[in-house]
Design an enzyme around this catalytic site. Sequence first.
Site, PDB file in Angstrom:
ATOM      1  N   HIS A 206      -0.780   0.821  -0.735  1.00  0.00           N
ATOM      2  CA  HIS A 206      -1.657  -0.007   0.118  1.00  0.00           C
ATOM      3  C   HIS A 206      -1.856  -1.393  -0.480  1.00  0.00           C
ATOM      4  O   HIS A 206      -2.739  -2.127  -0.043  1.00  0.00           O
ATOM      5  CB  HIS A 206      -3.013   0.670   0.320  1.00  0.00           C
ATOM      6  CG  HIS A 206      -2.902   2.087   0.787  1.00  0.00           C
ATOM      7  ND1 HIS A 206      -2.901   3.161  -0.075  1.00  0.00           N
ATOM      8  CD2 HIS A 206      -2.735   2.603   2.031  1.00  0.00           C
ATOM      9  CE1 HIS A 206      -2.767   4.279   0.614  1.00  0.00           C
ATOM     10  NE2 HIS A 206      -2.651   3.968   1.897  1.00  0.00           N
TER      11      HIS A 206
HETATM   12  S1  FES Z   1      -3.343   1.134  -3.060  1.00  0.00           S
HETATM   13 FE1  FES Z   1      -3.748   2.914  -1.963  1.00  0.00          FE
HETATM   14  S2  FES Z   1      -3.091   4.456  -3.311  1.00  0.00           S
HETATM   15 FE2  FES Z   1      -2.741   2.666  -4.421  1.00  0.00          FE
END
Ligand code: FES
Length: 242
Positions: A206
């Site tokens: 993410h």
């Molecule tokens: S940024 Fe979501 S799991 Fe690492």
Amino acid sequence: MSITQKAAASLARQTARQQVPALRQTAALVPQRNYADSASTSHANFHSPYRRGTGDRPDTTHIPSFKKYRAGNETGNKVFQYFMIGAFGGLSALGAKDTVQNFLVNMSASADVLAQAKVEIDLASIPVGKNVIVKWRGKPVFIRHRTKDEIKEAEDTDWQKLRDPQADSDRVQKPEWLIMLGVCTHLGCVPIGEAGDFGGWFCPCHGSHYDISGRARKGPAPLNLEIPTYEFSSDEAVVIGA
Ligand code: FES
């Protein structure tokens, strides 16, 4: 039926009628006589606690006394009762203690699991400026042999303004060795080393960025990468999980 027979039957009926009252009186006397006879037996000496009143009329409102059936020594009875209660209480406590102890022994980690609880790493094989990933308790552990520039950058960062404020000195025991769990604090992915906007680690799941001290700097990760328990067993070896 002849006249003679009729006269004989009539005479017999009349005679019987005359004897009926006498028979009734005799029948009424029979129980009294029986009761009087029974009084002469050995049961006549028994006095029921329920029997009060006069003659054949017991006093039904009388509450009998059972004093003679009571134990004479009440203190002795109480001592026995307390002893029995105490003995059963002690036995119950002993059984409960054994049950809990057995449960805890069964639930504790076995010897082979405890053996995996620690892992020793040879640091001499890790060059300056390189990362190594080792497995510890099923999780990846990042070990970074930091350069002098990386150490300076980590220490000079204005850490009070970070989302999870932490000084670099609180995250390392020796400045050149950064040791931390390789699990993203957002949702648990494994970040990539030497990547991201801050020269540390980047999580592609993410888009979280960590700096060269493993602190969360950008993206959804709320916390810095976790530091495991470890200690340096020598200048060139570290034990993780110590
Ligand atoms: S940024 Fe979501 S799991 Fe690492």
